[in-house]
Design a protein around this motif. Structure first.
Motif, mmCIF file in Angstrom:
data_model
loop_
_atom_site.group_PDB
_atom_site.id
_atom_site.type_symbol
_atom_site.label_atom_id
_atom_site.label_comp_id
_atom_site.label_asym_id
_atom_site.label_seq_id
_atom_site.Cartn_x
_atom_site.Cartn_y
_atom_site.Cartn_z
ATOM 1 N N LYS A 1 -34.654 -39.059 -20.323
ATOM 2 C CA LYS A 1 -34.582 -39.632 -21.665
ATOM 3 C C LYS A 1 -35.819 -39.275 -22.489
ATOM 4 C CE LYS A 1 -33.447 -43.799 -24.182
ATOM 5 N NZ LYS A 1 -33.151 -45.224 -24.134
ATOM 6 N N LEU A 2 -36.981 -39.285 -21.845
ATOM 7 C CA LEU A 2 -38.209 -38.915 -22.558
ATOM 8 C C LEU A 2 -38.173 -37.463 -23.014
ATOM 9 C CD1 LEU A 2 -41.006 -40.680 -20.499
ATOM 10 C CD2 LEU A 2 -40.542 -40.993 -22.927
ATOM 11 N N CYS A 3 -37.509 -36.612 -22.244
ATOM 12 C CA CYS A 3 -37.451 -35.181 -22.570
ATOM 13 C C CYS A 3 -36.499 -34.876 -23.730
ATOM 14 C CB CYS A 3 -37.013 -34.378 -21.346
ATOM 15 S SG CYS A 3 -38.269 -34.280 -20.063
ATOM 16 N N ALA B 1 -41.748 -47.387 -28.662
ATOM 17 C CA ALA B 1 -40.499 -47.658 -29.384
ATOM 18 C C ALA B 1 -39.380 -48.100 -28.442
ATOM 19 C CB ALA B 1 -40.069 -46.414 -30.160
ATOM 20 N N ASP B 2 -39.382 -47.557 -27.218
ATOM 21 C CA ASP B 2 -38.311 -47.861 -26.255
ATOM 22 C C ASP B 2 -38.905 -47.773 -24.858
ATOM 23 O OD1 ASP B 2 -35.873 -48.299 -25.018
ATOM 24 O OD2 ASP B 2 -35.140 -46.262 -25.344
ATOM 25 N N ASN B 3 -39.444 -48.883 -24.384
ATOM 26 C CA ASN B 3 -40.153 -48.911 -23.118
ATOM 27 C C ASN B 3 -39.194 -48.812 -21.938
ATOM 28 O OD1 ASN B 3 -42.686 -48.865 -22.018
ATOM 29 N ND2 ASN B 3 -43.084 -51.042 -22.260
ATOM 30 N N GLY B 4 -39.653 -48.233 -20.836
ATOM 31 C CA GLY B 4 -38.859 -48.154 -19.623
ATOM 32 C C GLY B 4 -37.877 -46.997 -19.618
ATOM 33 N N GLN B 5 -38.342 -45.799 -19.973
ATOM 34 C CA GLN B 5 -37.467 -44.636 -20.053
ATOM 35 C C GLN B 5 -37.601 -43.756 -18.812
ATOM 36 O OE1 GLN B 5 -37.250 -42.440 -23.797
ATOM 37 N NE2 GLN B 5 -38.578 -43.997 -24.716
ATOM 38 N N THR B 6 -36.521 -43.078 -18.493
ATOM 39 C CA THR B 6 -36.544 -42.076 -17.437
ATOM 40 C C THR B 6 -37.139 -40.789 -17.991
ATOM 41 O OG1 THR B 6 -34.356 -41.238 -18.018
ATOM 42 C CG2 THR B 6 -34.445 -43.022 -16.371
ATOM 43 N N LEU B 7 -37.479 -39.888 -17.096
ATOM 44 C CA LEU B 7 -37.994 -38.586 -17.507
ATOM 45 C C LEU B 7 -36.973 -37.853 -18.370
ATOM 46 C CD1 LEU B 7 -40.118 -36.333 -17.365
ATOM 47 C CD2 LEU B 7 -39.050 -35.601 -15.217
ATOM 48 N N PRO C 1 -51.758 -34.305 -28.708
ATOM 49 C CA PRO C 1 -50.690 -34.878 -29.537
ATOM 50 C C PRO C 1 -49.386 -35.073 -28.760
ATOM 51 C CG PRO C 1 -51.242 -32.650 -30.282
ATOM 52 C CD PRO C 1 -52.233 -33.024 -29.227
ATOM 53 N N GLU C 2 -49.132 -34.226 -27.776
ATOM 54 C CA GLU C 2 -47.906 -34.371 -26.983
ATOM 55 C C GLU C 2 -47.916 -35.676 -26.190
ATOM 56 O OE1 GLU C 2 -48.970 -30.021 -27.392
ATOM 57 O OE2 GLU C 2 -50.048 -31.800 -26.698
ATOM 58 N N ARG C 3 -49.080 -36.028 -25.656
ATOM 59 C CA ARG C 3 -49.173 -37.279 -24.888
ATOM 60 C C ARG C 3 -49.093 -38.492 -25.809
ATOM 61 N NH1 ARG C 3 -52.340 -33.720 -21.695
ATOM 62 N NH2 ARG C 3 -54.348 -34.268 -22.611
ATOM 63 N N ARG C 4 -49.693 -38.372 -26.994
ATOM 64 C CA ARG C 4 -49.571 -39.480 -27.958
ATOM 65 C C ARG C 4 -48.110 -39.662 -28.365
ATOM 66 N NH1 ARG C 4 -54.150 -36.865 -30.091
ATOM 67 N NH2 ARG C 4 -52.981 -36.214 -31.934
ATOM 68 N N LEU C 5 -47.383 -38.558 -28.500
ATOM 69 C CA LEU C 5 -45.956 -38.633 -28.825
ATOM 70 C C LEU C 5 -45.191 -39.353 -27.717
ATOM 71 C CD1 LEU C 5 -43.490 -37.879 -30.564
ATOM 72 C CD2 LEU C 5 -43.442 -35.686 -29.359
ATOM 73 N N LEU C 6 -45.496 -39.031 -26.474
ATOM 74 C CA LEU C 6 -44.831 -39.721 -25.356
ATOM 75 C C LEU C 6 -45.143 -41.219 -25.376
ATOM 76 C CD1 LEU C 6 -45.394 -37.109 -22.508
ATOM 77 C CD2 LEU C 6 -43.205 -37.736 -23.560
ATOM 78 N N LEU C 7 -46.395 -41.568 -25.656
ATOM 79 C CA LEU C 7 -46.751 -42.987 -25.748
ATOM 80 C C LEU C 7 -46.018 -43.665 -26.900
ATOM 81 C CD1 LEU C 7 -50.591 -42.836 -25.028
ATOM 82 C CD2 LEU C 7 -48.777 -43.608 -23.485
ATOM 83 N N ASP C 8 -45.897 -42.973 -28.030
ATOM 84 C CA ASP C 8 -45.147 -43.528 -29.167
ATOM 85 C C ASP C 8 -43.688 -43.757 -28.800
ATOM 86 O OD1 ASP C 8 -47.305 -43.652 -30.895
ATOM 87 O OD2 ASP C 8 -46.888 -41.695 -31.811
ATOM 88 N N ARG C 9 -43.111 -42.824 -28.069
ATOM 89 C CA ARG C 9 -41.709 -42.963 -27.655
ATOM 90 C C ARG C 9 -41.537 -44.142 -26.702
ATOM 91 N NH1 ARG C 9 -38.479 -37.556 -26.894
ATOM 92 N NH2 ARG C 9 -36.861 -39.117 -27.081
ATOM 93 N N LEU C 10 -42.524 -44.345 -25.815
ATOM 94 C CA LEU C 10 -42.455 -45.498 -24.910
ATOM 95 C C LEU C 10 -42.694 -46.805 -25.663
ATOM 96 C CD1 LEU C 10 -44.252 -44.099 -21.743
ATOM 97 C CD2 LEU C 10 -41.815 -44.623 -22.016
#
Length: 109
Positions: free
Chosen positions: A34-36, A26-32, A15-24
Motif C-alpha cells: 500500500k505504501l508503494c 494520513a493513514d497509519n498501519g499500511q503494508t509495504l 524527501p522520499e522518507r518524509r513522504l513515507l512519513l506523511d503517508r503514514l
C-alpha cells in the motif's frame, strides 16, 4: 533523548522518507504494497527507506498474520521539538506563524 538524534535527522533529510512519513500520518498501519502505491520508487527503494526510518525509531512495525504493518512513531520528532523549541517558545512561534499567514493573505487580494 530516547532515539539517536543523528539517525532521526538523517532519516528526515530525504524527501522520499518524509513522504513515507506523511503517508503514514494520513493513514497509519499500511503494508509495504500500500505504501508503494502511487510512488515513483521501486519496492526495494521503499524497503530501504523504511529500514532507515525504523532504525531512527520513526516507524514501528507490527505483524498481523502474514501482513507487516508500518506505523508512524512521532515520539522522536516530538523529543527534538521539545529539546530545541521548548514550551516557552511555542507562543511566540505561533504568533509569528499567524502574523505571516495574515501578511501572506493580505498580498493575495
Amino acid at each position: 533523548m530516547g532515539a539517536d538524534v543523528d539517525k532521526v535527522f538523517k532519516a528526515l533529510a530525504a524527501p522520499e522518507r518524509r513522504l513515507l512519513l506523511d503517508r503514514l500520518r494520513a493513514d497509519n498501519g499500511q503494508t509495504l504494497s500500500k505504501l508503494c502505491q502511487h510512488l515513483d520508487m521501486t519496492r526495494q527503494a521503499v524497503t530501504k527507506h523504511l529500514k532507515l526510518l525504523d532504525e531512527a525509531s520513526l516507524v514501528a512495525t507490527l505483524w498481523r498474520g502474514r501482513e507487516k504493518l508500518h506505523y508512524l512513531n512521532p515520539m522522536p520528532i516530538h523529543e527534538i521539538a521539545e529539546r530545541w523549541i521548548g514550551k516557552y517558545e511555542r507562543g511566540r512561534l505561533r504568533a509569528l506563524a499567524e502574523l505571516k499567514s495574515k501578511l501572506e493573505g493580505d498580498t493575495d487580494g
